[in-house]
Design a protein around this motif. Structure first.
Motif, mmCIF file in Angstrom:
data_model
loop_
_atom_site.group_PDB
_atom_site.id
_atom_site.type_symbol
_atom_site.label_atom_id
_atom_site.label_comp_id
_atom_site.label_asym_id
_atom_site.label_seq_id
_atom_site.Cartn_x
_atom_site.Cartn_y
_atom_site.Cartn_z
ATOM 1 N N GLU A 97 33.405 69.891 -30.842
ATOM 2 C CA GLU A 97 34.532 69.047 -30.449
ATOM 3 C C GLU A 97 35.769 69.854 -30.078
ATOM 4 O O GLU A 97 36.593 69.406 -29.283
ATOM 5 C CB GLU A 97 34.863 68.065 -31.574
ATOM 6 C CG GLU A 97 33.791 67.001 -31.770
ATOM 7 C CD GLU A 97 34.070 66.093 -32.945
ATOM 8 O OE1 GLU A 97 35.007 66.410 -33.720
ATOM 9 O OE2 GLU A 97 33.362 65.081 -33.101
ATOM 10 N N TRP A 141 25.140 67.247 -32.341
ATOM 11 C CA TRP A 141 26.077 66.154 -32.095
ATOM 12 C C TRP A 141 27.466 66.751 -32.229
ATOM 13 O O TRP A 141 27.614 67.969 -32.421
ATOM 14 C CB TRP A 141 25.832 64.996 -33.058
ATOM 15 C CG TRP A 141 26.272 65.207 -34.478
ATOM 16 C CD1 TRP A 141 27.471 64.882 -35.025
ATOM 17 C CD2 TRP A 141 25.506 65.800 -35.533
ATOM 18 N NE1 TRP A 141 27.508 65.225 -36.354
ATOM 19 C CE2 TRP A 141 26.313 65.792 -36.691
ATOM 20 C CE3 TRP A 141 24.233 66.352 -35.622
ATOM 21 C CZ2 TRP A 141 25.890 66.305 -37.907
ATOM 22 C CZ3 TRP A 141 23.808 66.849 -36.836
ATOM 23 C CH2 TRP A 141 24.627 66.818 -37.960
ATOM 24 N N ASP A 159 28.922 70.271 -40.376
ATOM 25 C CA ASP A 159 30.270 70.574 -39.891
ATOM 26 C C ASP A 159 30.364 72.069 -39.626
ATOM 27 O O ASP A 159 30.197 72.879 -40.548
ATOM 28 C CB ASP A 159 31.315 70.146 -40.925
ATOM 29 C CG ASP A 159 32.740 70.206 -40.387
ATOM 30 O OD1 ASP A 159 32.941 70.795 -39.301
ATOM 31 O OD2 ASP A 159 33.646 69.674 -41.043
ATOM 32 N N GLU A 184 24.851 59.982 -35.818
ATOM 33 C CA GLU A 184 25.961 60.729 -36.405
ATOM 34 C C GLU A 184 26.402 60.111 -37.733
ATOM 35 O O GLU A 184 26.289 58.891 -37.921
ATOM 36 C CB GLU A 184 27.144 60.780 -35.439
ATOM 37 C CG GLU A 184 26.843 61.500 -34.140
ATOM 38 C CD GLU A 184 28.076 61.606 -33.265
ATOM 39 O OE1 GLU A 184 29.186 61.762 -33.828
ATOM 40 O OE2 GLU A 184 27.944 61.531 -32.039
ATOM 41 N N PRO A 185 26.923 60.943 -38.636
ATOM 42 C CA PRO A 185 27.355 60.430 -39.948
ATOM 43 C C PRO A 185 28.359 59.282 -39.871
ATOM 44 O O PRO A 185 28.336 58.377 -40.704
ATOM 45 C CB PRO A 185 27.974 61.660 -40.613
ATOM 46 C CG PRO A 185 27.290 62.817 -39.968
ATOM 47 C CD PRO A 185 27.030 62.409 -38.550
ATOM 48 N N LYS A 186 29.225 59.283 -38.858
ATOM 49 C CA LYS A 186 30.249 58.228 -38.779
ATOM 50 C C LYS A 186 29.657 56.865 -38.440
ATOM 51 O O LYS A 186 30.335 55.840 -38.561
ATOM 52 C CB LYS A 186 31.326 58.605 -37.765
ATOM 53 C CG LYS A 186 30.840 58.781 -36.341
ATOM 54 C CD LYS A 186 31.998 59.232 -35.454
ATOM 55 C CE LYS A 186 31.533 59.489 -34.026
ATOM 56 N NZ LYS A 186 32.641 59.964 -33.172
ATOM 57 N N TYR A 187 28.383 56.841 -38.024
ATOM 58 C CA TYR A 187 27.753 55.572 -37.684
ATOM 59 C C TYR A 187 26.706 55.129 -38.714
ATOM 60 O O TYR A 187 26.008 54.137 -38.502
ATOM 61 C CB TYR A 187 27.084 55.660 -36.304
ATOM 62 C CG TYR A 187 28.039 55.956 -35.183
ATOM 63 C CD1 TYR A 187 29.201 55.202 -35.016
ATOM 64 C CD2 TYR A 187 27.800 56.984 -34.281
ATOM 65 C CE1 TYR A 187 30.089 55.475 -33.984
ATOM 66 C CE2 TYR A 187 28.671 57.262 -33.243
ATOM 67 C CZ TYR A 187 29.820 56.500 -33.105
ATOM 68 O OH TYR A 187 30.701 56.772 -32.079
ATOM 69 N N THR A 188 26.558 55.853 -39.794
ATOM 70 C CA THR A 188 25.547 55.500 -40.794
ATOM 71 C C THR A 188 26.197 54.854 -42.011
ATOM 72 O O THR A 188 27.381 55.093 -42.307
ATOM 73 C CB THR A 188 24.759 56.743 -41.241
ATOM 74 O OG1 THR A 188 25.634 57.651 -41.917
ATOM 75 C CG2 THR A 188 24.110 57.441 -40.058
ATOM 76 N N GLY A 191 27.132 57.588 -44.670
ATOM 77 C CA GLY A 191 28.108 58.622 -44.318
ATOM 78 C C GLY A 191 27.476 59.980 -44.148
ATOM 79 O O GLY A 191 28.188 60.982 -43.983
ATOM 80 N N SER A 192 26.144 60.054 -44.185
ATOM 81 C CA SER A 192 25.424 61.305 -43.949
ATOM 82 C C SER A 192 24.587 61.162 -42.687
ATOM 83 O O SER A 192 24.268 60.046 -42.246
ATOM 84 C CB SER A 192 24.505 61.633 -45.143
ATOM 85 O OG SER A 192 25.264 61.765 -46.324
ATOM 86 N N ASN A 227 27.785 54.507 -29.392
ATOM 87 C CA ASN A 227 28.374 53.876 -30.579
ATOM 88 C C ASN A 227 27.436 53.871 -31.780
ATOM 89 O O ASN A 227 27.742 53.296 -32.819
ATOM 90 C CB ASN A 227 28.816 52.443 -30.255
ATOM 91 C CG ASN A 227 27.647 51.532 -29.911
ATOM 92 O OD1 ASN A 227 26.488 51.944 -29.916
ATOM 93 N ND2 ASN A 227 27.957 50.282 -29.599
#
Length: 691
Positions: A97, A141, A159, A184-188, A191-192, A227
């Motif tokens: 990123e 990702w 990370d 990705e963790p932000k969509y699970t 959080g993992s 998303n």
């Protein structure tokens, strides 16, 4: 006619239009994507290219040395370096990123490069298991990667900032997966990271806690939507199945012409999925016939939040859904208020009365028509079309009393920034939606990291943002790149630019100069730092103790003065230290106050070195009184001797100065009195204890 020509380039997919404008003709030469591994950063980011050592290729006239080359999105070379990294074959590479290039090699070593192809230390490793078993595949990702070993074990680095590695649950299948995709963790929910793998037993989902079978589909390629809600799977029997991540309700189930798995699969925003075979790109969307695009050269698909960039050997294109405002204006046969307003401008330019007739037709909807023209201008890449749309909006606004007046001005600002970034020499082809997601501050950060300081400065100034970050980065880069320029000359160059920004930290630039081995330049720069709190510590760090003491005492900040005093006290011999503070009354007074409480002996040395004998005498006298307060001294025993000696020495020092005759006489009598008391105590002891 203009409307027809614009819409003629669109492709209708069910009830939605798509367009594929060319962003750039690539400026690189002799680059064949089929012979190279390629990593493209999202948000119009750079392109990394390195020869694929898993393929047998003809070298033509190029060197046999493998080079890692980094281009901007227009194919302009930014940097290159010889690929020297050991550890076996390069398995995968991707941009993080913060636009750091992450390269994973066969033994699990992770190498990181910045945009200038400079290796960032330290390297990381995916662990001992990856080293022993070899990495065969990796899926990236945003800021993480999942690696698959030959033993079908899965290791995750979630990370790149922390570089921590964990092993995911091991599936109970021996064969390696046909395909791997990551949620990705932000969509699970946990959080993992969750990993989907396509096997002969169906699709399995892995995380740190376990393995579960989520679908019976035999998948050969997979891609997760932007998303994280849907998964596109190309099955073994040549079907594209799009399902939610619970695999409960398929959205698309389309048979494809080929049962061979596509080379690439990518989401085009949230509306459609792209499949790429050797010479054909197929777009599949719900309730629509697949759309085919044919190419005679290899492609790389680069998913973006609002479409897909398509990179080939010769060009960069952007496939996206046509924005609603653009469709209103340019769709063939459109009679929307925005289309009539756009047409009214054309009539106005030709001095036709039809312009007024169009305006009368849409008077009630004029604000919406103006807004649509402004919005459509923001979505355009063609500058002349942007200008025409904004002129149409301005023309309509003149007849619209209740429209927000600064809306056109805001869009003009945004487009000027976007057009500057899209210039081929800069090569960041952001759409307006990507720009809003990225934000102006991040764009400026990416520009300065690419050493495009002038443009970054102009954008910061134009948008009313803080320019300090840009100028600071430029100054540090200039120091690093100008080793051959004399310090005095370079100082003038730096000061000329640093003065543009009030409140800028000269100390920070000076610190960078010191790290770069230019201590003299650092000393000259720090002289211009107005804040003593930043200036003094840096002066101490570069060895300028004398100047630091001067600046600290001039500031009147007692904390800073003490900082310098203690620093010099530790670094310099005592006599040298005394000489430095003696000429500085504030430093001298502060040192004296501190030493009176904690360092009597050192303070005596200071007074002796500066010829203040009476001060030493007073200290000795004070010490004798302190001894007298001790309960052990009440009977005049052993402590009387040291007390008498101190007072006698004080008498001796007082007698050397004419101004302290009284003190000298008083000390002499005090010493005699204590001696008499001591003698009397001795006789008393002999009388009481004769034996």
């Amino acid at each position: 006619m203009a409307n027809v020509s614009v819409a003629a380039e669109w492709q209708l997919v069910y009830n939605r239009y798509y367009r594929k404008p060319e962003l750039y003709q690539m400026r690189w030469k002799h680059i064949d994507l089929s012979r190279n591994k390629v990593a493209c950063a999202p948000f119009g980011g750079p392109i990394a290219v390195i020869r694929d050592d898993s393929k047998i290729v003809q070298l033509y006239a190029e060197s046999a040395l493998r080079k890692l080359r980094i281009f901007n999105s227009a194919g302009v070379l930014i940097s290159e370096t010889v690929w020297k990294n050991p550890g076996g074959r390069l398995i995968g590479m991707s941009w993080s990123e913060d636009q750091t290039l992450i390269c994973v090699v066969q033994d699990g070593t992770v190498y990181r490069y910045n945009i200038h192809a400079e290796l960032i230390e330290p390297n990381a490793s995916m662990g001992k298991e990856c080293f022993e078993e070899n990495v065969v595949e990796c899926v990236f990702w945003g800021n993480g990667v999942v690696c698959v070993t030959e033993a079908n074990r899965y290791f995750c680095m979630a990370d790149f900032a922390t570089m921590k590695v964990c092993e995911l649950a091991r599936p109970e299948v021996e064969e390696l997966p046909h395909c791997v995709a990551v949620i990705e963790p932000k969509y699970t929910m946990t959080g993992s990271v969750e990993v989907l793998i396509g096997t002969d037993a169906g699709i399995l989902m892995l995380d740190e806690d376990g393995v579960q079978k989520v679908d019976d589909t035999l998948s050969q390629k997979m891609a997760v939507s932007p998303n994280g809600n849907f998964v596109a799977c190309f099955t073994h029997d040549g079907r594209l199945v799009v399902n939610n991540t619970n695999f409960s309700s398929p959205v698309i189930d389309e048979s494809c012409e080929s049962a061979l798995p596509p080379e690439q699969i990518a989401w085009c925003g949230m509306d459609s999925v792209l499949l790429y075979w050797n010479d054909m790109l197929v777009m599949v969307a719900p309730q629509a016939e697949p759309v085919q695009y044919f190419y005679d050269e290899p492609l790389v698909l680069i998913p973006e939040c609002d479409g897909v960039r398509i990179l080939s050997n010769s060009s960069m294109e952007f496939l996206q859904r046509v924005p609603a405002s653009t469709e209103q204006i340019f769709a063939i046969g459109s009679t929307s208020p925005a289309a009539l307003l756009y047409d009214a401008l054309d009539h106005f330019d030709r001095r036709s009365a039809k312009a007024d007739e169009n305006l009368r037709l849409i008077r009630a909807s004029l604000p919406k028509a103006v807004e649509a023209c402004i919005d459509a201008a923001g979505h355009e890449f063609d500058i002349s079309r942007q200008r025409t749309l904004l002129r149409a909006a301005s023309y309509g606004q003149a007849f619209c009393s209740n429209f927000q007046r600064d809306r056109i001005q805001e869009m003009c600002k945004t487009l000027r920034v976007l057009n500057a970034a899209r210039d081929p020499e800069i090569g960041i082809p952001l759409s307006i939606q990507q720009y809003k997601s990225l934000t102006a501050s991040v764009l400026i950060g990416r520009l300065i990291n690419a050493n495009c300081h002038l443009l970054a400065l102009r954008i910061s100034e134009y948008l009313g943002m803080n320019q300090e970050v840009v100028i600071m980065h430029w100054a540090c880069s200039k120091i690093t790149a100008s080793l051959a320029i004399p310090d005095v000359t370079l100082l003038e160059i730096l000061l000329d630019k640093l003065k543009l920004c009030k409140g800028i930290s000269y100390a920070a630039v000076a610190a960078h100069a010191d790290k770069s081995g230019r201590r003299k330049l650092a000393a000259m720069l720090v002289e211009h730092e107005p804040r003593s709190s930043k200036q003094v510590p840096l002066l101490l760090s570069i060895g300028e103790e004398d100047t630091a003491l001067v600046k600290a005492t001039e500031s009147g900040d007692t904390d800073l003065v003490y900082l310098v005093i203690f620093h010099i006290w530790q670094k310099r011999p005592a006599l040298e230290f005394f000489g430095m503070i003696q000429t500085r009354p504030l430093a001298c007074d502060l040192f004296t106050v501190y030493a009176r409480c904690y360092k009597h002996e050192f303070l005596k040395d200071f007074f002796l070195s500066t010829g203040q004998l009476q001060e030493v005498a007073f200290l000795l006298w004070k010490e004798s009184w302190e001894l007298g307060k001790n309960p052990m001294a009440s009977n005049g025993s052993a402590l009387h001797g040291p007390r008498i000696k101190r007072i006698e020495k004080a008498h001796s020092l007082f007698s050397e100065t004419k101004e302290h005759t009284f003190e000298s006489k008083a000390a002499e009598e005090h010493a005699k009195l204590l001696s008499v008391i001591q003698e009397a105590n001795k006789r008393c002891c002999v009388f009481l204890f004769p034996y």
